[in-house]
Design a protein around this motif. Sequence first.
Motif, mmCIF file in Angstrom:
data_model
loop_
_atom_site.group_PDB
_atom_site.id
_atom_site.type_symbol
_atom_site.label_atom_id
_atom_site.label_comp_id
_atom_site.label_asym_id
_atom_site.label_seq_id
_atom_site.Cartn_x
_atom_site.Cartn_y
_atom_site.Cartn_z
ATOM 1 N N PHE A 1 4.599 -22.102 -23.044
ATOM 2 C CA PHE A 1 3.895 -23.334 -22.675
ATOM 3 C C PHE A 1 2.406 -23.042 -22.478
ATOM 4 O O PHE A 1 2.015 -21.921 -22.157
ATOM 5 N N PRO A 2 1.554 -24.050 -22.647
ATOM 6 C CA PRO A 2 0.118 -23.809 -22.617
ATOM 7 C C PRO A 2 -0.460 -23.862 -21.209
ATOM 8 O O PRO A 2 0.142 -24.405 -20.275
ATOM 9 N N LEU A 3 -1.651 -23.328 -21.087
ATOM 10 C CA LEU A 3 -2.439 -23.466 -19.867
ATOM 11 C C LEU A 3 -3.900 -23.550 -20.252
ATOM 12 O O LEU A 3 -4.291 -23.202 -21.376
ATOM 13 N N VAL A 4 -4.710 -24.036 -19.323
ATOM 14 C CA VAL A 4 -6.150 -24.096 -19.539
ATOM 15 C C VAL A 4 -6.853 -23.350 -18.413
ATOM 16 O O VAL A 4 -6.466 -23.449 -17.249
ATOM 17 N N GLU A 5 -7.847 -22.582 -18.792
ATOM 18 C CA GLU A 5 -8.767 -21.992 -17.815
ATOM 19 C C GLU A 5 -9.960 -22.939 -17.743
ATOM 20 O O GLU A 5 -10.843 -22.907 -18.610
ATOM 21 N N LEU A 6 -9.959 -23.798 -16.740
ATOM 22 C CA LEU A 6 -10.953 -24.870 -16.640
ATOM 23 C C LEU A 6 -12.100 -24.426 -15.740
ATOM 24 O O LEU A 6 -11.874 -23.935 -14.624
ATOM 25 N N HIS A 7 -13.318 -24.627 -16.227
ATOM 26 C CA HIS A 7 -14.504 -24.209 -15.479
ATOM 27 C C HIS A 7 -15.174 -25.391 -14.801
ATOM 28 O O HIS A 7 -14.941 -26.552 -15.144
ATOM 29 N N GLU A 8 -16.049 -25.062 -13.855
ATOM 30 C CA GLU A 8 -16.705 -26.087 -13.045
ATOM 31 C C GLU A 8 -17.536 -27.044 -13.882
ATOM 32 O O GLU A 8 -17.702 -28.210 -13.515
ATOM 33 N N ASP A 9 -18.041 -26.596 -15.035
ATOM 34 C CA ASP A 9 -18.860 -27.476 -15.873
ATOM 35 C C ASP A 9 -18.035 -28.340 -16.820
ATOM 36 O O ASP A 9 -18.584 -29.071 -17.645
ATOM 37 N N GLY A 10 -16.710 -28.255 -16.717
ATOM 38 C CA GLY A 10 -15.828 -29.078 -17.553
ATOM 39 C C GLY A 10 -15.396 -28.411 -18.842
ATOM 40 O O GLY A 10 -14.550 -28.954 -19.554
ATOM 41 N N THR A 11 -15.953 -27.270 -19.168
ATOM 42 C CA THR A 11 -15.483 -26.542 -20.346
ATOM 43 C C THR A 11 -14.175 -25.831 -19.998
ATOM 44 O O THR A 11 -13.852 -25.613 -18.827
ATOM 45 N N GLY A 12 -13.428 -25.470 -21.018
ATOM 46 C CA GLY A 12 -12.157 -24.813 -20.755
ATOM 47 C C GLY A 12 -11.686 -24.011 -21.937
ATOM 48 O O GLY A 12 -12.168 -24.176 -23.063
ATOM 49 N N VAL A 13 -10.726 -23.143 -21.687
ATOM 50 C CA VAL A 13 -10.103 -22.339 -22.730
ATOM 51 C C VAL A 13 -8.609 -22.612 -22.703
ATOM 52 O O VAL A 13 -7.945 -22.418 -21.672
ATOM 53 N N ILE A 14 -8.081 -23.083 -23.832
ATOM 54 C CA ILE A 14 -6.646 -23.283 -23.968
ATOM 55 C C ILE A 14 -6.019 -21.955 -24.357
ATOM 56 O O ILE A 14 -6.461 -21.287 -25.304
ATOM 57 N N THR A 15 -4.978 -21.559 -23.634
ATOM 58 C CA THR A 15 -4.322 -20.290 -23.908
ATOM 59 C C THR A 15 -2.875 -20.387 -23.454
ATOM 60 O O THR A 15 -2.353 -21.486 -23.237
ATOM 61 N N LYS A 16 -2.215 -19.255 -23.308
ATOM 62 C CA LYS A 16 -0.842 -19.190 -22.820
ATOM 63 C C LYS A 16 -0.665 -17.843 -22.147
ATOM 64 O O LYS A 16 -1.527 -16.959 -22.254
ATOM 65 N N HIS A 17 0.433 -17.680 -21.450
ATOM 66 C CA HIS A 17 0.666 -16.398 -20.796
ATOM 67 C C HIS A 17 0.830 -15.284 -21.827
ATOM 68 O O HIS A 17 1.431 -15.479 -22.892
ATOM 69 N N ASP A 18 0.281 -14.108 -21.500
ATOM 70 C CA ASP A 18 0.408 -12.949 -22.378
ATOM 71 C C ASP A 18 1.885 -12.626 -22.624
ATOM 72 O O ASP A 18 2.712 -12.684 -21.705
ATOM 73 N N GLY A 19 2.179 -12.300 -23.860
ATOM 74 C CA GLY A 19 3.530 -11.873 -24.188
ATOM 75 C C GLY A 19 4.511 -12.986 -24.491
ATOM 76 O O GLY A 19 5.659 -12.720 -24.858
ATOM 77 N N THR A 20 4.074 -14.234 -24.354
ATOM 78 C CA THR A 20 4.972 -15.338 -24.669
ATOM 79 C C THR A 20 4.854 -15.693 -26.154
ATOM 80 O O THR A 20 3.884 -15.348 -26.817
ATOM 81 N N GLY A 21 5.843 -16.402 -26.666
ATOM 82 C CA GLY A 21 5.852 -16.772 -28.072
ATOM 83 C C GLY A 21 4.884 -17.889 -28.370
ATOM 84 O O GLY A 21 4.207 -18.432 -27.493
ATOM 85 N N GLY A 22 4.829 -18.244 -29.657
ATOM 86 C CA GLY A 22 3.944 -19.319 -30.073
ATOM 87 C C GLY A 22 2.581 -18.818 -30.490
ATOM 88 O O GLY A 22 2.317 -17.616 -30.576
ATOM 89 N N VAL A 23 1.692 -19.756 -30.754
ATOM 90 C CA VAL A 23 0.346 -19.429 -31.201
ATOM 91 C C VAL A 23 -0.613 -20.515 -30.713
ATOM 92 O O VAL A 23 -0.273 -21.704 -30.693
ATOM 93 N N VAL A 24 -1.781 -20.091 -30.289
ATOM 94 C CA VAL A 24 -2.852 -21.025 -29.920
ATOM 95 C C VAL A 24 -4.029 -20.725 -30.830
ATOM 96 O O VAL A 24 -4.640 -19.662 -30.746
ATOM 97 N N ASP A 25 -4.317 -21.646 -31.749
ATOM 98 C CA ASP A 25 -5.477 -21.462 -32.609
ATOM 99 C C ASP A 25 -6.141 -22.814 -32.846
ATOM 100 O O ASP A 25 -5.731 -23.846 -32.283
ATOM 101 N N LEU A 26 -7.190 -22.815 -33.652
ATOM 102 C CA LEU A 26 -7.939 -24.049 -33.883
ATOM 103 C C LEU A 26 -7.032 -25.155 -34.432
ATOM 104 O O LEU A 26 -7.190 -26.328 -34.095
#
Length: 565
Positions: free
Chosen positions: A213-238
């Motif tokens: 499942f996905p997660l976001v590292e959300l920053h104070e300026d509203g930008t964020g990085v979509i990622t997932k826990h290390d070692g889990t299946g799936g792919v996060v790309d453009l």
Amino acid sequence: MTGPLRIGNASGFYGDRFDALREMLTGGPLDVLTGDYLAELTMLILGRDRLRDPARGYATTFLRQLEECLGLAHERGVLIVANAGGLNPAGLADSVRELAGRLGIPARVAHVEGDDLTRHHPTSLAAHAYLGGGGIAACLREGADIVVTGRVTDAALVTGPAVAHFGWGPGEYDRLAGAVVAGHVLECGTQATGGNYAFFAEHPPERLRHPGFPLVELHEDGTGVITKHDGTGGVVDLGTVTAQLLYETGGARYAGPDVTARLDTVRLTQEGPDRVRIEGVRGEAPPPTLKVGLNRLGGFRNEVVFVLTGLDIERKAALVQDQMEAALDTAKSRPAQVRWELARTDHPDAPSEETASALLRLVVRDPDQNAVGRTLSGAAVELALASYPGFHVLAPPGKGAPYGVFEDVYAEQGAVEQVAVLHDGRRVPVAPPEDTRVLETPEAPPLPEPPPAGERTRRAPLGLVAGARSGDKGGNANVGVWVRTDEAWRWLAHTLTVDRFRELLPETADLTVVRHVLPNLRALNFVIEGILGEGVAAQARFDPQAKGLGEWLRSRHLDLPEALL
């Protein structure tokens, strides 16, 4: 705040992977874990549950998940925010408190009220406004460990924790818009990590077998990085993030109760393996109204599927249709709606009976259950020895089942009284936004230069070049189409016009189709009005949620530049 707020998702719908809550809590660090359990159809299902038992009306799966995982969340200090309250958030909050007490876990449970407007729409089974994240933020600011809500926007599950954590004000539209976009990517769970992905065949099957499942590292300026826990299946790309951004959206302005996010400003960057940065998102004041979803019982439906095997498929279909129509005409009460669909699933000289067969589907609807029950079943069964050769049906028709109808209306933001009910029982009113902006369609952006004339082309499926994802919004559907290079974008932007879209998908030929251009994503978004009739619960179409509409489009052939293949 120096570090990002890590917000994960553990549910994209009521019935999603049960173990996801545990997987997300044990798979890596998190600050907040959200769960989206509600969809238009879910509200109807919960409404029928509440008719049978007024104490129900919420997603019971959430309670069973918490029974296994509440201790884990407490140990790790992870806050939980979910809209599993459905039609009865107060009832779910009480059940969670009872569960926490029984388990001996000191969890502070709060909930959000105010979305239920059914009393203003007495003919509806359920009428609920889509609230923003203000109530969630108020609960978290006052120390809640768990917040359950009813009908909020899917993105509110992210904007609420972000506002509480970063202290954003209501006018910080760019920051709020960044959180909305991140929330929209997370809301459908593994659709952001390779699930339902057009280019799935480019990845090893074992990688997509059990996507994390996905997660976001959300920053104070509203930008964020979509990622997932290390070692889990799936792919996060453009591609996976772009696909989810286009899912169930319309134009460049993505309106919500907290902010209107400009999807035409979103910039995506592949920051590393399974890490996609979202930045540049601009926001505007939210509209003055809130969407209100109305669910009501529309009547009763029934269906029968005739199996037509071998030769003369069209003539067999014509014979049984003529026989059934005559029988329905002479019945005491002919169904109000009668619909026929012939699916030519047969193949010539087929190696099996199944692949030699076509399916003729008859669907009937009526306010009277009797008109779609015995009337249909009697007419169909009586033809068993008197119709086309090889007559049989997939299953005999039953008594007829109730179906639902969804529609959306709008209410003034100030007329909806959102309340945060805190863990200590205090009730905190949540003020509507002071500034609003009437939603308008932005000017169409300029298109790229067209590709050079005279390119060599080859007849081939669109999907060799373009990805797509489709979905439903009430009776409408959207198909988002994107490409991955500037050269392909030049071709797509000038080739896939509304007229070409209608040509490729003949079901849309007589419907209103609106094309929206999103150059930053190299994407086109088509909204098809009315293709789903009265919504998913009405089952008006073979694919009632338009899930496969984008894949049908990708399978259609047109002249593709050889340079793109």
